[in-house]
Design a protein around this motif. Sequence first.
Motif, PDB file in Angstrom:
ATOM      1  N   THR A   4      10.465 -27.620 -92.856  1.00 56.38           N
ATOM      2  CA  THR A   4      11.491 -27.815 -91.833  1.00 56.38           C
ATOM      3  C   THR A   4      10.970 -27.409 -90.465  1.00 56.38           C
ATOM      4  N   PHE A   5      10.154 -26.378 -90.484  1.00 58.26           N
ATOM      5  CA  PHE A   5       9.578 -25.908 -89.228  1.00 58.26           C
ATOM      6  C   PHE A   5       8.715 -26.989 -88.586  1.00 58.26           C
ATOM      7  N   TYR A   6       7.836 -27.579 -89.391  1.00 58.36           N
ATOM      8  CA  TYR A   6       6.983 -28.639 -88.828  1.00 58.36           C
ATOM      9  C   TYR A   6       7.820 -29.839 -88.425  1.00 58.36           C
ATOM     10  N   ALA A   7       8.852 -30.113 -89.210  1.00 57.13           N
ATOM     11  CA  ALA A   7       9.730 -31.230 -88.859  1.00 57.13           C
ATOM     12  C   ALA A   7      10.322 -31.008 -87.477  1.00 57.13           C
ATOM     13  N   ASP A   8      10.715 -29.771 -87.209  1.00 57.50           N
ATOM     14  CA  ASP A   8      11.284 -29.487 -85.893  1.00 57.50           C
ATOM     15  C   ASP A   8      10.259 -29.674 -84.794  1.00 57.50           C
ATOM     16  N   ILE A   9       9.040 -29.213 -85.053  1.00 61.96           N
ATOM     17  CA  ILE A   9       7.990 -29.355 -84.032  1.00 61.96           C
ATOM     18  C   ILE A   9       7.743 -30.835 -83.752  1.00 61.96           C
ATOM     19  N   VAL A  10       7.637 -31.619 -84.830  1.00 62.65           N
ATOM     20  CA  VAL A  10       7.401 -33.056 -84.650  1.00 62.65           C
ATOM     21  C   VAL A  10       8.569 -33.683 -83.912  1.00 62.65           C
ATOM     22  N   ASN A  11       9.773 -33.254 -84.264  1.00 64.14           N
ATOM     23  CA  ASN A  11      10.959 -33.744 -83.567  1.00 64.14           C
ATOM     24  C   ASN A  11      10.828 -33.537 -82.073  1.00 64.14           C
ATOM     25  N   ALA A  12      10.452 -32.295 -81.714  1.00 68.74           N
ATOM     26  CA  ALA A  12      10.366 -31.976 -80.294  1.00 68.74           C
ATOM     27  C   ALA A  12       9.324 -32.856 -79.620  1.00 68.74           C
ATOM     28  N   LEU A  36      12.272 -28.852 -74.993  1.00 70.78           N
ATOM     29  CA  LEU A  36      12.500 -27.405 -74.966  1.00 70.78           C
ATOM     30  C   LEU A  36      13.916 -27.068 -75.408  1.00 70.78           C
ATOM     31  N   VAL A  37      14.863 -27.865 -74.931  1.00 71.13           N
ATOM     32  CA  VAL A  37      16.248 -27.616 -75.337  1.00 71.13           C
ATOM     33  C   VAL A  37      16.369 -27.730 -76.843  1.00 71.13           C
ATOM     34  N   TYR A  38      15.691 -28.736 -77.380  1.00 69.56           N
ATOM     35  CA  TYR A  38      15.772 -28.908 -78.832  1.00 69.56           C
ATOM     36  C   TYR A  38      15.162 -27.716 -79.566  1.00 69.56           C
ATOM     37  N   LEU A  39      14.003 -27.286 -79.087  1.00 71.69           N
ATOM     38  CA  LEU A  39      13.300 -26.227 -79.827  1.00 71.69           C
ATOM     39  C   LEU A  39      13.975 -24.877 -79.667  1.00 71.69           C
ATOM     40  N   TRP A  40      14.441 -24.576 -78.475  1.00 73.78           N
ATOM     41  CA  TRP A  40      14.982 -23.241 -78.239  1.00 73.78           C
ATOM     42  C   TRP A  40      16.466 -23.147 -78.525  1.00 73.78           C
ATOM     43  N   ASN A  41      17.055 -24.240 -78.899  1.00 77.75           N
ATOM     44  CA  ASN A  41      18.475 -24.207 -79.214  1.00 77.75           C
ATOM     45  C   ASN A  41      18.714 -23.290 -80.412  1.00 77.75           C
ATOM     46  N   PRO A  42      19.602 -22.324 -80.290  1.00 85.57           N
ATOM     47  CA  PRO A  42      19.878 -21.458 -81.441  1.00 85.57           C
ATOM     48  C   PRO A  42      20.313 -22.244 -82.673  1.00 85.57           C
ATOM     49  N   PHE A  43      21.000 -23.362 -82.443  1.00 83.89           N
ATOM     50  CA  PHE A  43      21.428 -24.176 -83.579  1.00 83.89           C
ATOM     51  C   PHE A  43      20.217 -24.686 -84.360  1.00 83.89           C
ATOM     52  N   THR A  44      19.201 -25.154 -83.620  1.00 86.10           N
ATOM     53  CA  THR A  44      18.001 -25.630 -84.301  1.00 86.10           C
ATOM     54  C   THR A  44      17.367 -24.512 -85.101  1.00 86.10           C
ATOM     55  N   ILE A  45      17.275 -23.347 -84.456  1.00 91.01           N
ATOM     56  CA  ILE A  45      16.606 -22.234 -85.123  1.00 91.01           C
ATOM     57  C   ILE A  45      17.389 -21.822 -86.360  1.00 91.01           C
ATOM     58  N   VAL A  46      18.701 -21.791 -86.225  1.00 92.40           N
ATOM     59  CA  VAL A  46      19.517 -21.398 -87.372  1.00 92.40           C
ATOM     60  C   VAL A  46      19.368 -22.406 -88.506  1.00 92.40           C
ATOM     61  N   ALA A  47      19.414 -23.701 -88.142  1.00 99.35           N
ATOM     62  CA  ALA A  47      19.305 -24.726 -89.179  1.00 99.35           C
ATOM     63  C   ALA A  47      17.943 -24.648 -89.850  1.00 99.35           C
ATOM     64  N   SER A  49      18.069 -25.679 -93.909  1.00 98.84           N
ATOM     65  CA  SER A  49      18.872 -26.879 -94.005  1.00 98.84           C
ATOM     66  C   SER A  49      17.958 -28.094 -93.996  1.00 98.84           C
ATOM     67  N   THR A  50      18.421 -29.178 -94.573  1.00 98.72           N
ATOM     68  CA  THR A  50      17.586 -30.381 -94.557  1.00 98.72           C
ATOM     69  C   THR A  50      17.780 -31.172 -93.273  1.00 98.72           C
ATOM     70  N   SER A  51      18.656 -30.682 -92.400  1.00102.84           N
ATOM     71  CA  SER A  51      18.941 -31.493 -91.219  1.00102.84           C
ATOM     72  C   SER A  51      17.731 -31.717 -90.326  1.00102.84           C
ATOM     73  N   PRO A  52      16.758 -30.795 -90.210  1.00106.18           N
ATOM     74  CA  PRO A  52      15.585 -31.161 -89.421  1.00106.18           C
ATOM     75  C   PRO A  52      14.909 -32.435 -89.917  1.00106.18           C
ATOM     76  N   SER A  72      26.887 -30.179 -89.842  1.00106.55           N
ATOM     77  CA  SER A  72      26.217 -28.880 -89.791  1.00106.55           C
ATOM     78  C   SER A  72      25.729 -28.665 -88.373  1.00106.55           C
ATOM     79  N   VAL A  73      25.275 -27.461 -88.083  1.00107.48           N
ATOM     80  CA  VAL A  73      24.820 -27.198 -86.734  1.00107.48           C
ATOM     81  C   VAL A  73      23.547 -27.973 -86.426  1.00107.48           C
ATOM     82  N   GLY A  74      22.842 -28.392 -87.474  1.00109.96           N
ATOM     83  CA  GLY A  74      21.639 -29.182 -87.244  1.00109.96           C
ATOM     84  C   GLY A  74      21.954 -30.474 -86.504  1.00109.96           C
ATOM     85  N   ASP A  75      23.082 -31.089 -86.826  1.00114.16           N
ATOM     86  CA  ASP A  75      23.484 -32.320 -86.128  1.00114.16           C
ATOM     87  C   ASP A  75      23.733 -32.040 -84.654  1.00114.16           C
ATOM     88  N   SER A  76      24.412 -30.909 -84.397  1.00110.99           N
ATOM     89  CA  SER A  76      24.662 -30.552 -83.005  1.00110.99           C
ATOM     90  C   SER A  76      23.347 -30.326 -82.280  1.00110.99           C
TER      91      SER A  76
END
Lengths: 717, 395
Positions: free
Chosen positions: B24-32, B74-85, B90-93, B298-302
């Motif tokens: 999920t972590f790498y997914a988030d990085i790729v997302n960003a 940056l907003v995506y990565l540092w968003n607390p929602f992203t970090i929490v998800a 969560s599979t949302s990333p 989920s917060v991941g969607d937000s």
Amino acid sequence: MAESEAEVPKAKPRPIVRLGIFLISHSCLFSVICCTAGVLTLLLLPVLAKNTYISENALMPGSANPMFSSQEVSEANRLVKSLTSLDSKPVGSGIESQRLIAEYMSDLGAEISYHKFYPRSNQFHPLHFFSYPDSGSTRENVSCISHGLNTVGIIRAPRGDGKEAIVLVTPYNSLKVGPGEALSLGIAYSVFSLLTQVTWLAKDIIWLVADSRYGEYAAVNAWLRDYHMPVFSGLSALKAEICPVSNVHNELKENSVTERKINDGFRRAGTMATALVIKVTDGSEHFEDSLSIYAEASNGQMPNLDLINIVNYLAVHRQGLRVKVEKMRSLINCKWLKILGEILQSLGHVAKSLNPQWKFGIPAKDYVEGAATLASSLYYQALGVPTGPHGAFRDYEIDAITMEISSRVALNNKARKNDFLLRGGRLIEGVIRTVNNLLEKFHQSFFLYLLTSPSKFVSVGVYMIAFALLVASLPVVAASLYADAHKVDPSFGIDKSTPQASATDELSITPRSCKWLNAAKKVFLVHLWGAVVSFLPYFICQIPSCTPTTSFVVWVLLSSFSLPILSLILGSSFSYGRPSQPQKRDWTLLKSVTISAAFIGLCLMSVINFATAEIGALLMVPMCLMAQPLKLDIRSRKLRKFLRVACNLALGFLGFPPAGFFVLKGAFEGFGGITVGDFWSWLESIWSWSSATYLYIDEMGFSVDVTERDDIRVQSG
Amino acid sequence: MVLHCYFHSLGHSRSKELKGNPITFYADIVNAMLIRATGQNLQMEYTRSLKLLDHVKLSEKPGKIIPSGDIAALVYLWNPFTIVACVGLSTSPIENLAIILSLYGACKRQAPLAAFGWVIATHLSLYPAILIIPMILLLGYGTDTPPRKLFLQRRNVEVGDNPPNDRCCEREEVVHRSEVPHVFSWRPVIHFFCWTSLWSVYVLVLCGISVKQYGGLWELFKRTYGFMLTVQDLSPNIGVLWYFFAEVFDFFRNFFLIVFHGNILFMMLPLAIRLKHRPCFLAFVYIAISSMLKSYPSVGDSALYLGLLGLFVNELADMQFSFFLFCGYVGVSLLSPVMHNLWIWRGTGNANFYFATAMAYACLQIILVVESVSAMLNHDRKLRKPLTELQDGKN
């Protein structure tokens, strides 16, 4: 918030928008009115209190005649006598008394088990509030030499299915059993012996004889923890490894006649419906036998009001005891409170003469008493420290109270003592019988309330009004400041007045609405610092052998260092030497963001612990509203401005938690002999209950205060 | 470079928390990264269209246009929602990855990639299926531009007066060059459909093989999409549907299921017509709406739509209520765990406490969508204003 509604350029906005604009433009007046109304409502709460009533129909308190008779009293006397005789003997090594009680219990045919526990040093856990009471896995701090021993007796209900239980708790010091403790044991024993014979019992009865050598709370808490977190064989082996087993059980068994009945394992009896902590003190009362009820658990949680109602009803109407709840003694003789009470009384008379239906006046004496009780209720809830061993139960969603029965005279007279035992026993029997009728958990009545007397309460719907009025000014002021910030600098507002402004200028993409981001960053930084400061003691208390004063000094030093470091890391500029034009806007924005943050924090806290939020709001709302840049005020040498500066400084000083603590303490106890260490010990006592109040005080208090100071300094520096 | 530093520091700080679950972590990085690339694409288009529309003053100032891609990432990565998800495993990333991949592919006009992302996203969480409209628009018209009318108007102005200076001629050239992407081009769309069918067949075949022994594809659909559409799980989440369907009478259930899901569909067409010149923004609006009305949000969607919001930071700079929305999001995200705690652990609250925060959250989302759309339309109006003035002045 309606801050941007003010900018809607339409000629005739909708009524709600107009209302918003009206509020914003009169924010000063509005906030003053709101604050005053909030404080007034708070003072009116004792008048608005309602009489308690028993809301759960199934309870039917006092519907049956008490079965508790003189026979049980003689049983109690037997136990008390043997306990006192045991105490007079020099051999009493602590285990003796437990064995004695166990013997008595097993004679009644109850299941008995011993519960050995190790007192844990109080540890601050930052996020304890959110987590479920922790499992027994963190046992690094147990000292193996000292351990306490609880004795637990369980009666299985003849009509129950073993899934519900009522708990009786009698804390006593096993090393030296005092006369009051012996009496409380006697009462509990006599009730217990009665309950072994009755047929109506539908819930199991657990009698926990808590060993209060290391504090009453610790013993009860340890037992509850083990009750709810089953320890499996692996873990118990681990425990045995940590501490060499000093085979208490075996030791006890060897000497015990009732060997077969004592179980090694931990005995359970289903979910607990309620718990009663019984204590006896003697000789302190002037008028009649009385009963004190203590109900505040950690974080200002209260047991269901029905439980207090039952006890109050039975004590007053059946046993003729005088019921008391804690009062703030210093307030009873307060002059202004008396005057206020008289004013309210006369107002009530006037209202009654106008219309006989209006009956809101109460006698001045009642008002003062109610206010004192309310103040202590608020204080104990705000502190978040349980007022007795019942606090441990609330963490597991069990309603519990401490009943402290005190007699009028010292109980030397035999007949007098028997009478006292009879009444106490009947009261407890009645309460148990009533709770026994309960079909599910207590849920019908209030959980969120403040007591103004044992039979009067203020419910959440009423006291929230005071709080809401107090904080209502915050969003409005924030909105008006925000709107101001956009008006001050014309290039940042939408220029309605000059439509000729060249189109490209208007197009210039200045993130107008994002100007607040800078201010938000600053506020965030300060709040982060507040969080760091509040978590620092967790590390400081790991340092061995520290006096309160030194740890306080270490704390102060570390906290003051952490602010520049944080601001360096986050790259936020705290430089004040910028040109003066945008400063005004910066300042208004900063204040607006601060106020919004304070508003969010207060609302949050009001949900977690109302009393803390209320007291915090009393301090913080004026502080937030009054804060002004110092430099501007000092420049214009007017008396009014000067007064405002003085107010600001005083509020800023009071709002700073240590300073506020010292001033309050000084006011109540005299200024002599206050050291900085006191604050540390006070904080230590709070966080040892892992109270949210602590987090709140530090986080919010420091942050808001620092932000306000920052506000003030923005211009003076 | 700065961004890379950020990535690295972030990587360290967060991989420590994550320990054993890097996916999920790498997914988030790729997302960003994908968001950043999309943002750069959008920004290029934005500057170009501004130039075309003669807002030279605006487009030439270097500091005026914010690098929206970086900000969005940056907003995506540092968003607390992203970090929490992400921390909450969560599979949302991963679902977000599929959605962003399809957007990126469509922005770059790579039909296969877009089709792949869309098919996977739909397969994973069904609701991204509505993104097919922005996909088609993106592939057909190209990325976000001001309305087409403006260009026509601009050209009329150009043609009307022909001052003999060089700058204008130059501009005219640019205008002619720019004509090409504003005609709906069918080729990439048809490509997209071909690839979509290919990928769906591929995914379905793979699924069919893997679930053959458990009852085949139909069972799969029933257990996944059916589960999403009929809202069978009523355990509390940050949405509002669980409470509603816990309360509603059973015989109305089907009706309200249709109403709630129809809600998303009703809003699709009008929005598509109004925002057809800004397909990326349209996609953002769709994602926000669906994350508000979906059955198990989920917060991941937000986190996803807040990240995408960053892409339009230039256009939405004048958004109203931004401070209010910010405070609201902070307040609700702090309040809702507390309410949950009161209800579940402490037993002093009840379901209404928690549901109140869920409703406040839904309201905030609605305000966000409404305000962002109106800010976008205002922005378009503002772009048109100098043109009309120019025209009026000439007439």
